[in-house]
Write a protein that holds these residues in place. Structure first.
Motif, mmCIF file in Angstrom:
data_model
loop_
_atom_site.group_PDB
_atom_site.id
_atom_site.type_symbol
_atom_site.label_atom_id
_atom_site.label_comp_id
_atom_site.label_asym_id
_atom_site.label_seq_id
_atom_site.Cartn_x
_atom_site.Cartn_y
_atom_site.Cartn_z
ATOM 1 N N THR A 194 89.850 25.699 -48.205
ATOM 2 C CA THR A 194 91.277 25.658 -47.878
ATOM 3 C C THR A 194 91.947 27.009 -48.100
ATOM 4 O OG1 THR A 194 91.367 23.311 -48.504
ATOM 5 C CG2 THR A 194 93.462 24.485 -48.331
ATOM 6 N N PHE A 195 91.797 27.579 -49.303
ATOM 7 C CA PHE A 195 92.489 28.847 -49.554
ATOM 8 C C PHE A 195 91.789 30.017 -48.870
ATOM 9 C CE2 PHE A 195 89.721 29.407 -53.384
ATOM 10 C CZ PHE A 195 89.368 30.739 -53.230
ATOM 11 N N MET A 196 90.451 29.905 -48.686
ATOM 12 C CA MET A 196 89.737 30.980 -47.996
ATOM 13 C C MET A 196 90.265 31.164 -46.580
ATOM 14 S SD MET A 196 85.788 30.271 -49.154
ATOM 15 C CE MET A 196 85.292 30.735 -47.496
ATOM 16 N N ARG A 197 90.392 30.059 -45.869
ATOM 17 C CA ARG A 197 90.820 30.141 -44.471
ATOM 18 C C ARG A 197 92.314 30.442 -44.357
ATOM 19 N NH1 ARG A 197 86.927 26.290 -40.845
ATOM 20 N NH2 ARG A 197 84.997 26.777 -41.967
ATOM 21 N N PHE A 198 93.097 29.948 -45.304
ATOM 22 C CA PHE A 198 94.522 30.289 -45.284
ATOM 23 C C PHE A 198 94.711 31.779 -45.529
ATOM 24 C CE2 PHE A 198 98.825 30.502 -47.192
ATOM 25 C CZ PHE A 198 99.541 29.946 -46.143
#
Length: 209
Positions: A81-85
């Motif tokens: 989630t945070f990687m792609r955001f």
């Protein structure tokens, strides 16, 4: 896994539960920023916030049920989630990037401002410069997403070299893990949520400029 270590599992869970309130506060700040205007990146952020809220609730339930196998799978999902955001900060036009995602294009097929395709491995490499622990955690947890030898290892309850016997378990609970292992897993999830908040706060600040 993460840089911070809680004193006990109950403290680790309490710390993670406290992120729910901050998530809601950040959501309100984002939606009220720039006189309430809504941009494509806002839609991506809302999706990531919803996913984070759902992941957190499910993860806590799995930890309390002593289901390490599924808890670690969900931790891997939260890393995603945070990687792609964070990929929003790697492109020249965040809103064009958001439009492509909304249109169904995979992030791995989109290039950053330097011309690199933003595959998961590329995002991990990029984020590792600021968060060195991510690569090892990501690699270890990937085995929980796809059926692999990791699932066999989780089923091994005990190995007795003297009697050359192997004890296996196929039940839903994972009772072999010591408390420190559960604490490490929960703290890592909390760290993953906080990193997402870091990028979310960056977007809110950008809207308010």
């Amino acid at each position: 896994m993460s840089q911070k270590t809680s004193k006990c599992l109950s403290d680790a869970i309490a710390n993670l539960k406290s992120t729910e309130k901050e998530l809601l506060q950040l959501g309100k700040l984002m939606l009220s920023a720039d006189d309430g205007k809504l941009f494509p990146v806002d839609l991506i952020a809302i999706g990531a916030m919803k996913r984070t809220a759902s992941n957190t609730e499910g993860f806590i339930g799995l930890v309390e049920a002593q289901n390490m196998t599924s808890a670690r799978s969900l931790l891997r999902v939260q890393l995603d989630t945070f990687m792609r955001f964070s990929a929003i900060w790697l492109v020249d036009s965040p809103h064009d990037f958001a439009h492509e995602i909304i249109g169904g294009k995979h992030i791995r097929n989109i290039k950053d401002r330097a011309g690199n395709k933003m595959t998961d491995s590329y995002l991990v490499e990029t984020l590792s410069k600021e968060y060195p622990w991510i690569k090892n955690v990501y690699d270890n947890l990937s085995g929980y997403i796809h059926f692999s030898a990791q699932h066999l290892f989780n089923a091994v309850e005990k190995v007795d070299d003297d009697t050359r016997t192997l004890s296996l378990v196929i039940g839903k609970e994972d009772q072999k893990y010591p408390e420190w292992s559960w604490i490490e897993t929960v703290d890592c999830f909390t760290e993953s949520v906080n990193i997402f908040f870091h990028y979310l706060k960056g977007w809110i600040a950008t809207k308010n400029v």
